[in-house]
Scaffold this motif. Structure first.
Motif, PDB file in Angstrom:
ATOM      1  N   LYS A 142      -0.095 -10.900  -5.491  1.00  0.00           N
ATOM      2  CA  LYS A 142       0.146 -11.814  -4.372  1.00  0.00           C
ATOM      3  C   LYS A 142      -0.380 -11.220  -3.065  1.00  0.00           C
ATOM      4  CE  LYS A 142       3.834 -13.895  -1.613  1.00  0.00           C
ATOM      5  NZ  LYS A 142       5.302 -14.049  -1.418  1.00  0.00           N
ATOM      6  N   GLY A 143      -0.016  -9.959  -2.806  1.00  0.00           N
ATOM      7  CA  GLY A 143      -0.453  -9.330  -1.567  1.00  0.00           C
ATOM      8  C   GLY A 143      -1.953  -9.191  -1.483  1.00  0.00           C
ATOM      9  N   SER A 144      -2.583  -8.876  -2.618  1.00  0.00           N
ATOM     10  CA  SER A 144      -4.039  -8.713  -2.642  1.00  0.00           C
ATOM     11  C   SER A 144      -4.746 -10.039  -2.434  1.00  0.00           C
ATOM     12  CB  SER A 144      -4.466  -8.088  -3.973  1.00  0.00           C
ATOM     13  OG  SER A 144      -3.877  -6.818  -4.149  1.00  0.00           O
ATOM     14  N   GLU A 145      -4.301 -11.064  -3.123  1.00  0.00           N
ATOM     15  CA  GLU A 145      -4.972 -12.364  -3.014  1.00  0.00           C
ATOM     16  C   GLU A 145      -4.933 -12.890  -1.589  1.00  0.00           C
ATOM     17  OE1 GLU A 145      -3.114 -14.860  -5.915  1.00  0.00           O
ATOM     18  OE2 GLU A 145      -4.402 -14.150  -7.564  1.00  0.00           O
ATOM     19  N   ARG A 146      -3.780 -12.782  -0.943  1.00  0.00           N
ATOM     20  CA  ARG A 146      -3.692 -13.389   0.385  1.00  0.00           C
ATOM     21  C   ARG A 146      -4.460 -12.587   1.434  1.00  0.00           C
ATOM     22  NH1 ARG A 146       2.759 -12.742   1.889  1.00  0.00           N
ATOM     23  NH2 ARG A 146       2.797 -10.462   2.090  1.00  0.00           N
ATOM     24  N   ILE A 147      -4.477 -11.259   1.336  1.00  0.00           N
ATOM     25  CA  ILE A 147      -5.240 -10.499   2.338  1.00  0.00           C
ATOM     26  C   ILE A 147      -6.733 -10.636   2.095  1.00  0.00           C
ATOM     27  CG2 ILE A 147      -5.293  -8.266   1.128  1.00  0.00           C
ATOM     28  CD1 ILE A 147      -4.817  -8.885   4.916  1.00  0.00           C
ATOM     29  N   LEU A 174       1.625   0.774  -3.550  1.00  0.00           N
ATOM     30  CA  LEU A 174       1.955  -0.528  -4.134  1.00  0.00           C
ATOM     31  C   LEU A 174       0.865  -1.553  -3.849  1.00  0.00           C
ATOM     32  CD1 LEU A 174       4.035  -2.436  -5.530  1.00  0.00           C
ATOM     33  CD2 LEU A 174       4.952  -2.876  -3.223  1.00  0.00           C
ATOM     34  N   ILE A 175       0.255  -2.082  -4.890  1.00  0.00           N
ATOM     35  CA  ILE A 175      -0.724  -3.167  -4.776  1.00  0.00           C
ATOM     36  C   ILE A 175      -0.251  -4.300  -5.671  1.00  0.00           C
ATOM     37  CG2 ILE A 175      -3.122  -3.874  -5.103  1.00  0.00           C
ATOM     38  CD1 ILE A 175      -2.896  -1.802  -2.945  1.00  0.00           C
ATOM     39  N   THR A 176       0.101  -5.449  -5.094  1.00  0.00           N
ATOM     40  CA  THR A 176       0.527  -6.596  -5.891  1.00  0.00           C
ATOM     41  C   THR A 176      -0.569  -7.648  -5.908  1.00  0.00           C
ATOM     42  OG1 THR A 176       1.517  -7.850  -4.059  1.00  0.00           O
ATOM     43  CG2 THR A 176       2.905  -6.185  -5.138  1.00  0.00           C
ATOM     44  N   GLY A 179       0.800  -1.212   0.000  1.00  0.00           N
ATOM     45  CA  GLY A 179       0.000   0.000   0.000  1.00  0.00           C
ATOM     46  C   GLY A 179       0.838   1.269   0.000  1.00  0.00           C
ATOM     47  N   LEU A 180       0.293   2.326   0.573  1.00  0.00           N
ATOM     48  CA  LEU A 180       0.945   3.623   0.565  1.00  0.00           C
ATOM     49  C   LEU A 180       2.125   3.693   1.528  1.00  0.00           C
ATOM     50  CD1 LEU A 180       0.614   6.247  -0.976  1.00  0.00           C
ATOM     51  CD2 LEU A 180      -0.892   7.075   0.827  1.00  0.00           C
ATOM     52  N   SER A 214      -4.545   1.604  -9.074  1.00  0.00           N
ATOM     53  CA  SER A 214      -4.115   0.555  -8.147  1.00  0.00           C
ATOM     54  C   SER A 214      -5.295  -0.011  -7.373  1.00  0.00           C
ATOM     55  CB  SER A 214      -3.070   1.101  -7.177  1.00  0.00           C
ATOM     56  OG  SER A 214      -3.589   2.203  -6.446  1.00  0.00           O
ATOM     57  N   MET A 215      -6.255   0.847  -7.028  1.00  0.00           N
ATOM     58  CA  MET A 215      -7.436   0.406  -6.310  1.00  0.00           C
ATOM     59  C   MET A 215      -8.405  -0.346  -7.219  1.00  0.00           C
ATOM     60  SD  MET A 215      -7.462   1.448  -2.959  1.00  0.00           S
ATOM     61  CE  MET A 215      -5.973   0.453  -3.027  1.00  0.00           C
ATOM     62  N   ALA A 216      -8.462   0.041  -8.492  1.00  0.00           N
ATOM     63  CA  ALA A 216      -9.277  -0.707  -9.447  1.00  0.00           C
ATOM     64  C   ALA A 216      -8.719  -2.123  -9.605  1.00  0.00           C
ATOM     65  CB  ALA A 216      -9.306   0.015 -10.791  1.00  0.00           C
ATOM     66  N   PHE A 217      -7.395  -2.247  -9.592  1.00  0.00           N
ATOM     67  CA  PHE A 217      -6.735  -3.555  -9.645  1.00  0.00           C
ATOM     68  C   PHE A 217      -7.083  -4.371  -8.403  1.00  0.00           C
ATOM     69  CE2 PHE A 217      -2.650  -5.923  -8.784  1.00  0.00           C
ATOM     70  CZ  PHE A 217      -2.798  -6.867  -9.799  1.00  0.00           C
ATOM     71  N   PHE A 218      -7.028  -3.742  -7.237  1.00  0.00           N
ATOM     72  CA  PHE A 218      -7.377  -4.401  -5.972  1.00  0.00           C
ATOM     73  C   PHE A 218      -8.813  -4.910  -6.022  1.00  0.00           C
ATOM     74  CE2 PHE A 218      -7.895  -3.725  -1.124  1.00  0.00           C
ATOM     75  CZ  PHE A 218      -7.237  -4.900  -0.823  1.00  0.00           C
ATOM     76  N   ARG A 219      -9.724  -4.099  -6.536  1.00  0.00           N
ATOM     77  CA  ARG A 219     -11.131  -4.482  -6.630  1.00  0.00           C
ATOM     78  C   ARG A 219     -11.319  -5.641  -7.612  1.00  0.00           C
ATOM     79  NH1 ARG A 219     -16.564  -0.810  -6.955  1.00  0.00           N
ATOM     80  NH2 ARG A 219     -15.598   0.008  -5.062  1.00  0.00           N
TER      81      ARG A 219
END
Length: 371
Positions: free
Chosen positions: A167-172, A163-165, A142-143, A198-203
């Motif tokens: 791997k990081g998004s899937e596991r959280i 930073l949104i990856t 993140g920020l 980055s947030m659209a990617f997270f979503r």
């Protein structure tokens, strides 16, 4: 740790700075009271110096020799770290608790928020338990990811990276769905996908994973709307999953609904290690005065017992939560920041007395359920 009949848990204690030592030692007192009520459980404590004061003493807020030792413990219990006047050359405070999250890969930040008494809420007509939610905060990206970047004193501008990856998004996100499965099965993604790519990617990743958990009702909301809804109708939330900075801010807002930061425990958990600490900072302005509320640290200790995994340890976590719940039914049992008269250690003693006088061990306490 050995087996269910001879459980030895090695706990590293990091008192830190400001009010950290006071609230941590209060929590340890409660843990020792709980230990005396459990069968076959031994808690082994060892204390280490980490934080801004350690930097002033030895030049490193998290010495390598101490960090290497911490890997050998079953859990880490932390007080509070950082002092506003002790900063790196780029102007930011020294925050070894963030270093621990990143270096031990403690990606899953759990921030339970629970209202123990209606009188502790600044909102009208909120009954005990009506505010009961968990914020699941991604704690390694993140920020915060560019926080150690050097600052050029002659620069005309400075930018930070969010930073949104994958791997990081899937596991959280999967961790948040699992928390929701243990609770009321409702999960809210909080982002700013209408503005930030980055947030659209997270979503997008959230929507890919959601079908794996058909039992959980999911929704997506923007962070500014969630800030509003937490004040207007906090009952609508069960589990919230979000980015690092958003989680940091929303945790403080939500804590204000249940009595303040002294009522907000937390855990930062990875696949191998975990750190437990109150969500509040070091508050050096009240350090040493016995004015800090230790309940967040005490409830963080209960989360630690849950995470250790043994059924007997989980009983200890239940005992702590049941004791705090019973204590807070008495409106005179409050520290000064909540309008009461109890000191830090008087509050801890009151919890310890509840533990000692408990006639029977409670059934599992689904108070702030998250582990």
């Amino acid at each position: 740790m050995v087996n269910e009949t001879n459980i030895q848990c090695k706990i590293a204690l990091l008192p830190g700075d400001g009010i950290g030592p006071e609230v941590l030692h209060a929590a340890v007192g409660v843990l020792k009271a709980v230990e005396s009520r459990l069968t076959g459980v031994t808690l082994i404590f060892e204390e280490f110096s980490v934080g801004a004061n350690e930097y002033l003493r030895g030049g490193d807020p998290l010495p390598a020799s101490i960090f290497d030792r911490l890997r050998g413990f079953d859990a880490i219990l932390l007080g509070a770290m950082g002092l506003p006047d002790v900063r790196w050359s780029n102007g930011i405070e020294m925050t070894p608790q963030l270093d621990l999250r990143e270096r031990l890969d403690l990606y899953c930040g759990l921030r339970p928020i629970y209202l123990f008494h209606s009188q502790d809420c600044p909102l009208r007509d909120k009954a005990q338990g009506s505010i009961d939610l968990v914020i699941v905060r991604e704690s390694t990206e993140g920020l915060f990811s560019s926080r150690k970047k050097e600052l050029n004193a002659k620069a005309d501008f400075v930018n930070d990276q969010l930073l949104i990856t994958r791997k990081g998004s899937e596991r959280i996100i999967r961790a948040a769905f699992k928390v929701a499965m243990r609770r009321r099965r409702h999960l809210t993604l909080v982002d700013k996908a209408n503005v930030l790519p980055s947030m659209a990617f997270f979503r997008r990743i959230f929507n890919e994973i959601a079908p794996e958990y058909p039992e959980v009702t999911s929704e997506q909301l923007y962070v500014d709307a969630v800030a509003l809804y937490l004040v207007q109708k906090p009952e609508m939330f069960d589990v919230i999953v979000t980015e690092n900075m958003f989680g940091d801010i929303l945790t403080d807002l939500a804590a204000g609904l249940v009595g303040g930061m002294g009522m907000a425990p937390s855990a930062d958990i990875g696949d191998e290690y975990a750190v437990f600490q109150p969500s509040h900072g070091s508050a050096p302005d009240i350090a040493g005065r016995g004015a800090a509320n230790p309940v967040a640290a005490i409830l963080s200790a209960a989360m630690m017992l849950d995470w250790l995994g043994h059924s007997e340890c989980r009983k200890g976590g239940d005992m702590i939560r049941a004791s705090v719940q019973a204590l807070f039914s008495d409106l005179t049992a409050r520290t000064r920041e909540m309008g009461g008269k109890l000191s830090t250690f008087e509050m801890a003693d009151a919890v310890m007395q509840r533990v000692a006088n408990m006639d029977t061990l409670p059934n599992h306490q689904a108070i702030g359920e998250c582990l």
